[in-house]
Design a protein around this motif. Structure first.
Motif, PDB file in Angstrom:
ATOM      1  N   ARG A 112       0.817  -1.214   0.000  1.00 53.44           N
ATOM      2  CA  ARG A 112       0.000   0.000   0.000  1.00 53.44           C
ATOM      3  C   ARG A 112       0.852   1.265   0.000  1.00 53.44           C
ATOM      4  N   SER A 113       1.912   1.290   0.800  1.00 51.26           N
ATOM      5  CA  SER A 113       2.758   2.484   0.822  1.00 51.26           C
ATOM      6  C   SER A 113       3.509   2.619  -0.502  1.00 51.26           C
ATOM      7  N   GLY A 114       3.971   1.503  -1.057  1.00 55.77           N
ATOM      8  CA  GLY A 114       4.638   1.543  -2.359  1.00 55.77           C
ATOM      9  C   GLY A 114       3.721   2.078  -3.451  1.00 55.77           C
ATOM     10  N   ALA A 115       2.466   1.641  -3.428  1.00 55.32           N
ATOM     11  CA  ALA A 115       1.498   2.115  -4.418  1.00 55.32           C
ATOM     12  C   ALA A 115       1.230   3.615  -4.252  1.00 55.32           C
ATOM     13  N   LEU A 116       1.166   4.083  -3.006  1.00 55.91           N
ATOM     14  CA  LEU A 116       0.951   5.517  -2.774  1.00 55.91           C
ATOM     15  C   LEU A 116       2.116   6.323  -3.332  1.00 55.91           C
ATOM     16  N   PHE A 117       3.332   5.864  -3.098  1.00 58.63           N
ATOM     17  CA  PHE A 117       4.496   6.590  -3.597  1.00 58.63           C
ATOM     18  C   PHE A 117       4.561   6.514  -5.127  1.00 58.63           C
ATOM     19  N   ASP A 118       4.161   5.374  -5.714  1.00 57.44           N
ATOM     20  CA  ASP A 118       4.062   5.263  -7.179  1.00 57.44           C
ATOM     21  C   ASP A 118       3.021   6.255  -7.707  1.00 57.44           C
ATOM     22  N   TRP A 119       1.891   6.353  -7.010  1.00 60.38           N
ATOM     23  CA  TRP A 119       0.823   7.271  -7.413  1.00 60.38           C
ATOM     24  C   TRP A 119       1.385   8.697  -7.449  1.00 60.38           C
ATOM     25  N   CYS A 120       2.140   9.054  -6.423  1.00 60.09           N
ATOM     26  CA  CYS A 120       2.728  10.400  -6.360  1.00 60.09           C
ATOM     27  C   CYS A 120       3.692  10.639  -7.524  1.00 60.09           C
ATOM     28  N   ARG A 121       4.517   9.637  -7.852  1.00 61.96           N
ATOM     29  CA  ARG A 121       5.435   9.771  -8.998  1.00 61.96           C
ATOM     30  C   ARG A 121       4.651   9.997 -10.277  1.00 61.96           C
ATOM     31  N   GLY A 122       3.607   9.222 -10.466  1.00 63.05           N
ATOM     32  CA  GLY A 122       2.779   9.398 -11.656  1.00 63.05           C
ATOM     33  C   GLY A 122       2.132  10.769 -11.691  1.00 63.05           C
ATOM     34  N   PHE A 123       1.622  11.201 -10.554  1.00 61.82           N
ATOM     35  CA  PHE A 123       0.964  12.505 -10.472  1.00 61.82           C
ATOM     36  C   PHE A 123       1.926  13.612 -10.888  1.00 61.82           C
ATOM     37  N   LEU A 124       3.130  13.583 -10.341  1.00 63.52           N
ATOM     38  CA  LEU A 124       4.110  14.631 -10.657  1.00 63.52           C
ATOM     39  C   LEU A 124       4.424  14.672 -12.147  1.00 63.52           C
ATOM     40  N   GLY A 125       4.574  13.504 -12.760  1.00 67.56           N
ATOM     41  CA  GLY A 125       4.859  13.456 -14.192  1.00 67.56           C
ATOM     42  C   GLY A 125       3.717  14.013 -15.018  1.00 67.56           C
ATOM     43  N   GLY A 126       2.505  13.546 -14.740  1.00 67.29           N
ATOM     44  CA  GLY A 126       1.338  14.028 -15.490  1.00 67.29           C
ATOM     45  C   GLY A 126       1.091  15.507 -15.272  1.00 67.29           C
ATOM     46  N   PHE A 127       1.261  15.957 -14.031  1.00 67.09           N
ATOM     47  CA  PHE A 127       1.051  17.367 -13.719  1.00 67.09           C
ATOM     48  C   PHE A 127       2.064  18.236 -14.459  1.00 67.09           C
ATOM     49  N   GLY A 128       3.318  17.821 -14.431  1.00 64.48           N
ATOM     50  CA  GLY A 128       4.356  18.586 -15.117  1.00 64.48           C
ATOM     51  C   GLY A 128       4.121  18.671 -16.619  1.00 64.48           C
ATOM     52  N   LEU A 129       3.676  17.570 -17.213  1.00 68.60           N
ATOM     53  CA  LEU A 129       3.402  17.579 -18.651  1.00 68.60           C
ATOM     54  C   LEU A 129       2.273  18.545 -19.006  1.00 68.60           C
ATOM     55  N   ALA A 130       1.231  18.555 -18.194  1.00 71.01           N
ATOM     56  CA  ALA A 130       0.069  19.393 -18.501  1.00 71.01           C
ATOM     57  C   ALA A 130       0.242  20.840 -18.066  1.00 71.01           C
TER      58      ALA A 130
ATOM     59  N   PHE B 261       7.340  12.445  -1.212  1.00 71.54           N
ATOM     60  CA  PHE B 261       6.706  11.125  -1.133  1.00 71.54           C
ATOM     61  C   PHE B 261       7.121  10.263  -2.322  1.00 71.54           C
ATOM     62  N   ALA B 262       7.182  10.874  -3.499  1.00 74.62           N
ATOM     63  CA  ALA B 262       7.541  10.140  -4.710  1.00 74.62           C
ATOM     64  C   ALA B 262       8.946   9.558  -4.623  1.00 74.62           C
ATOM     65  N   ALA B 263       9.799  10.170  -3.826  1.00 77.36           N
ATOM     66  CA  ALA B 263      11.180   9.710  -3.676  1.00 77.36           C
ATOM     67  C   ALA B 263      11.357   8.756  -2.497  1.00 77.36           C
ATOM     68  N   THR B 264      10.263   8.403  -1.840  1.00 74.95           N
ATOM     69  CA  THR B 264      10.317   7.568  -0.636  1.00 74.95           C
ATOM     70  C   THR B 264      10.165   6.096  -0.990  1.00 74.95           C
ATOM     71  N   ALA B 265      10.863   5.253  -0.258  1.00 73.19           N
ATOM     72  CA  ALA B 265      10.738   3.801  -0.437  1.00 73.19           C
ATOM     73  C   ALA B 265       9.633   3.284   0.477  1.00 73.19           C
ATOM     74  N   PRO B 266       8.933   2.242   0.041  1.00 71.32           N
ATOM     75  CA  PRO B 266       7.864   1.687   0.883  1.00 71.32           C
ATOM     76  C   PRO B 266       8.419   1.076   2.164  1.00 71.32           C
ATOM     77  N   GLN B 267       7.592   1.125   3.186  1.00 72.48           N
ATOM     78  CA  GLN B 267       7.945   0.540   4.464  1.00 72.48           C
ATOM     79  C   GLN B 267       7.579  -0.938   4.443  1.00 72.48           C
ATOM     80  N   GLU B 268       8.513  -1.786   4.866  1.00 75.81           N
ATOM     81  CA  GLU B 268       8.290  -3.236   4.808  1.00 75.81           C
ATOM     82  C   GLU B 268       7.270  -3.725   5.832  1.00 75.81           C
ATOM     83  N   GLU B 269       7.440  -3.310   7.060  1.00 74.82           N
ATOM     84  CA  GLU B 269       6.538  -3.764   8.121  1.00 74.82           C
ATOM     85  C   GLU B 269       6.145  -2.574   8.977  1.00 74.82           C
TER      86      GLU B 269
END
Length: 174
Positions: free
Chosen positions: A89-107, A128-136
């Motif tokens: 879940r944390s990895g997906a959130l950080f992936d979401w943030c990376r995607g958001f930044l890319g799409g936002f910058g393009l538009a 957040f986009a630069a953060t690694a997911p927490q294992e436990e």
């Protein structure tokens, strides 16, 4: 989420469902157009296939457009459900943030007109986009992740208001 992942794989879009949704949200928040060929736009890949009408990615686009513009703030992030591990879940959130930044910058371009609050939120999303997911984690970590998810959701809506909605408002005034 699995339908989105499956169609994304079938179209050979090499990104997770969370990151793809983040990119779409960033694109829309940055003032990008609501178009059926959105993957090519938000991934900056002209060769990306256009989703089939009525398919999972087309429905994702339509739902996201409706949610991000919802006056009742019904906008939701496409993330794994609560049964998934904290790491997933944390990895997906950080992936979401990376995607958001890319799409936002393009538009929105290099220097969008943002409020101080939105500039800070954009900076936080970058962290957040630069953060690694927490294992436990424990209950406290679960609560912290829920707070981060809410912050990201509200930040995306604020950026959408500053850029996309403000631009539409200026067009109506002219």
């Amino acid at each position: 989420m699995s339908e989105v992942e499956a169609e994304s794989l079938a179209l050979t879009l090499s990104t997770s469902a969370a990151e793809l949704h983040g990119a779409l949200c960033g694109w829309l928040a940055g003032g990008g157009a609501d178009v059926r060929e959105w993957p090519a736009r938000v991934l900056a890949d002209p060769a990306a296939a256009t989703p089939a009408a009525g398919g999972a990615l087309d429905r994702l686009r339509a739902t996201t457009v409706a949610q991000i513009g919802d006056a009742e703030f019904g906008f939701e992030l496409l993330l794994p459900d609560a049964q998934a591990s904290l790491s997933e879940r944390s990895g997906a959130l950080f992936d979401w943030c990376r995607g958001f930044l890319g799409g936002f910058g393009l538009a929105a371009g290099a220097a969008p007109n943002l409020s101080e609050e939105s500039r800070e939120a954009l900076g936080d999303l970058a962290k957040f986009a630069a953060t690694a997911p927490q294992e436990e984690g424990d209950e406290e970590d679960e609560e912290a992740l829920a707070e981060l998810e809410e912050f990201v959701r509200v930040a995306a809506l604020g950026l959408h208001g500053d850029v996309a909605l403000a631009a539409r408002h200026r067009q109506r005034l002219n």
